[in-house]
Scaffold this motif. Structure first.
Motif, short mmCIF file in Angstrom:
data_model
loop_
_atom_site.label_atom_id
_atom_site.label_comp_id
_atom_site.label_asym_id
_atom_site.label_seq_id
_atom_site.Cartn_x
_atom_site.Cartn_y
_atom_site.Cartn_z
N VAL A 155 0.25 3.71 -2.02
CA VAL A 155 0.22 3.96 -0.58
C VAL A 155 0.84 2.80 0.19
N ALA A 156 0.58 1.57 -0.25
CA ALA A 156 1.15 0.39 0.42
C ALA A 156 2.67 0.44 0.41
N VAL A 157 3.25 0.89 -0.70
CA VAL A 157 4.71 1.00 -0.78
C VAL A 157 5.22 2.21 -0.01
N ALA A 158 4.57 3.35 -0.19
CA ALA A 158 5.03 4.58 0.45
C ALA A 158 5.00 4.49 1.97
N VAL A 162 4.61 -2.90 2.15
CA VAL A 162 5.18 -3.92 1.26
C VAL A 162 6.45 -3.35 0.63
N ASP A 163 7.25 -4.24 0.06
CA ASP A 163 8.49 -3.81 -0.58
C ASP A 163 8.26 -3.26 -1.98
N PHE A 164 7.27 -3.81 -2.67
CA PHE A 164 6.92 -3.30 -4.00
C PHE A 164 5.47 -3.65 -4.28
N SER A 165 4.93 -3.10 -5.33
CA SER A 165 3.53 -3.39 -5.66
C SER A 165 3.31 -3.21 -7.15
N LEU A 166 2.20 -3.77 -7.62
CA LEU A 166 1.82 -3.68 -9.02
C LEU A 166 0.59 -2.81 -9.18
N LEU A 210 4.88 -0.70 -11.88
CA LEU A 210 5.59 -1.18 -10.68
C LEU A 210 5.96 -0.01 -9.78
N PHE A 211 5.74 -0.18 -8.46
CA PHE A 211 6.13 0.80 -7.44
C PHE A 211 7.19 0.22 -6.52
#
Length: 565
Positions: A155-158, A162-166, A210-211
């Protein structure tokens, strides 16, 4: 006693007033539910881990300079309690004394870590619904689940926070939320990224995932994580469509496969496309799965893919209990009833676990043999649209089993997989997945990078058309039947190959290739008259191959005479 004022109101007016009041209450409840959550509920905790200063010019900046990222609340960060999606876990564990090395690698690369994100309780679910921390809101479909276990990271990326997430992926914990939220989600090959500083869920299946929304960012970050050298883009030599996997879709399969086929044709040419029944392929190579079918036959629930999914779930459950049973028994945490039921599934006997381990090892060998160094397997990521919030569907055994049919392929083979969004269906994200053999992460990432824009282009075209099974041309359907026939022929299933080539001929009777392929299958069965007829038809259709087929036809006649004699 004086009558109350309401007694003078007509009864029909009282009814109207009652309905109006009920409407106001209902609307108030709806508005209350729709109040947007801060950061869409993605974060458990905000924090900052800043990168070192960039080197002065003329030196190049750090490769991830300017990028921000978040991590699922399963990664250790020094000075913070790793919550594991459950308040009782957070209450009974100390502050982490070290930060996960994978986080430090990204920070050293120039990226800034800005927070910890919500996960499913004990990282055990696949819906993203957490009764303790609430459910992060799916930005693409607010009324539907975001998918788990790494729901907050997706959700943070979508949502662009943020630019990416783990996240962490054992049985789909990164791939599934990537599909539901309409973003890229990468599960690396098993064991290529260290899990140090990450709470174990199922050690033989766990991977750091990774997202990202941007294929270039995904490519850059993955190269840092995997320590891959930069160079020219690798290109696949085959794109294998698992037809039986696409038959599991609850949305029109052509909505997905047409985008893929058109993209591959435009990028690489049709010659790369192949078709395969993945269940049949695995069944012929993994005999240990038969021991997990409990003696049942001719039952859909005992198909190869379902057996593979059950083997994965048995391993997952067994290893989770080995890691956390002691804590659960001593702490007696408050668990979501569904999660508790899943954890407390009956333990597996030694024979079944041995079969599961054997199935995992043989699945890796089977996928390695199929894909080799330069093949890509294409399957759906999820069954279709994300289930609605609080829907019974997502906790049903049928939904779980069929969802795990798709995620078990890469999990059990240890393969790398990328979820790729390809547009919208009924206002909800649609995706497919590319899988490469274990260790071929560079090929997979390069393929995604080179194909991403054309996949989006074809998805946009598809969204403006009304795709259904009937929208596929006869020529395209014939090619699909031919490729399936080729796969059957390769597996020495001669009659099945003949049936599929026949389907292709009925759809496009002017193809010499279909007739010559069927002739070859007829020859294997000793059906010389039919083989001769197909040879003759092929010669009449394509004069360029007439000399070769004429010679073959003469040999067929000789074999026919010998069999008669």
């Amino acid at each position: 006693m004086a009558p109350s004022s309401s007694s003078f109101l007509p009864s029909n007016l009282l009814v109207l007033l009652g309905l109006s009041l009920a409407g106001v209450i209902l609307m108030t409840r709806r508005l209350r539910r729709r109040v947007p959550k801060e950061d869409l509920g993605a974060f458990v905790q905000r924090l900052q881990i800043l990168p070192p200063p960039p080197p002065p010019p003329p030196k190049a900046p750090h490769p991830l300079t300017g990028l921000t990222f978040a991590v699922a609340d399963i990664f250790d960060i020094e000075g913070y309690v790793t919550g594991f999606g459950n308040p009782d876990w957070a209450r009974t564990h100390e502050f982490a004394t070290r930060t996960s090395p994978i986080i430090l690698t990204l920070v050293d690369g120039g990226a800034s870590c800005v927070g910890k994100t919500v996960i499913d309780e004990l990282a055990y679910g696949i819906s993203g619904e957490n009764k303790h921390y609430d459910t992060p809101e799916n930005p693409s479909s607010p009324e539907r689940v975001p998918g788990g276990c790494s729901s907050g990271s997706a959700v943070a990326v979508a949502s662009g926070l943020v630019d990416f997430s783990l996240g962490v992926d054992a049985v789909g914990g990164v791939r599934i939320p990537g599909g539901y939220c309409g973003i890229l989600a990468f599960r690396p090959s098993y064991g290529v990224i260290s899990n140090m500083g990450v709470i174990p869920v199922s050690p033989s299946l766990d991977t750091v995932g990774l997202f990202s929304k941007d294929p270039n960012v995904l490519h850059r970050v993955a190269h840092i994580l995997l320590q891959l050298p930069y160079g020219g883009l690798h290109q696949p030599r085959s794109m294998i469509i698992a037809d039986d996997c696409f038959e599991l879709l609850k949305i029109p399969a052509s909505r997905v496969t047409q985008v893929l086929v058109k993209s591959v044709e435009k990028q690489f040419g049709r010659r790369l496309l192949k078709h395969l029944n993945l269940g049949d392929y695995l069944s012929s190579r993994i005999d240990s799965l038969k021991h997990l079918q409990n003696g049942k036959k001719n039952d859909e629930s005992t198909s190869t893919l379902l057996s593979l999914a059950n083997a994965m779930r048995s391993l997952y459950n067994h290893e989770f209990r080995n890691s956390h049973d002691e804590w659960i028994s001593s702490t007696k945490p408050v668990l979501d009833p569904f999660i508790s039921a899943q954890i407390n599934r009956s333990s597996d006997n030694t024979l079944a676990l041995d079969c599961c381990h054997s199935a995992r090892d043989k699945t890796r060998l089977a996928l390695y043999s199929l894909l080799k160094d330069d093949g890509i397997l294409v399957i759906p990521t999820v069954l279709g649209l994300p289930p609605k919030l609080n829907a019974k569907e997502i906790s049903s055994e049928k939904y779980l089993s069929y969802t795990f049919c798709l995620s078990s392929v890469a999990s059990m083979a240890g393969c790398c997989q990328v979820t790729i969004p390809i547009g919208i269906h009924e206002k909800t994200p649609v995706s497919l997945s590319f899988i490469a053999r274990h260790g071929a992460d560079s090929l997979l990432l390069d393929t995604v990078k080179s194909m991403y824009s054309i996949l989006q282009e074809q998805a946009n075209i598809a969204s403006k058309s009304s795709f259904s099974k009937s929208s596929i041309s006869k020529e395209e359907s014939a090619e699909i039947a031919k490729e399936k026939g080729n796969a059957a022929y390769k597996d020495k299933q001669w009659q099945k190959a003949i049936n599929l080539y026949t389907d292709a001929i009925q759809l496009n009777e002017k193809s010499a290739t279909y007739h010559s392929n069927r002739a070859a299958a007829y020859l294997e069965l000793g059906s010389y008259l039919q083989a001769e007829a197909d040879c003759t038809a092929a010669i009449n259709l394509d004069k360029k191959i007439s000399s070769m087929l004429w010679s073959w036809n003469q040999q067929t006649k000789q074999q026919q005479m010998l069999s008669i004699g």
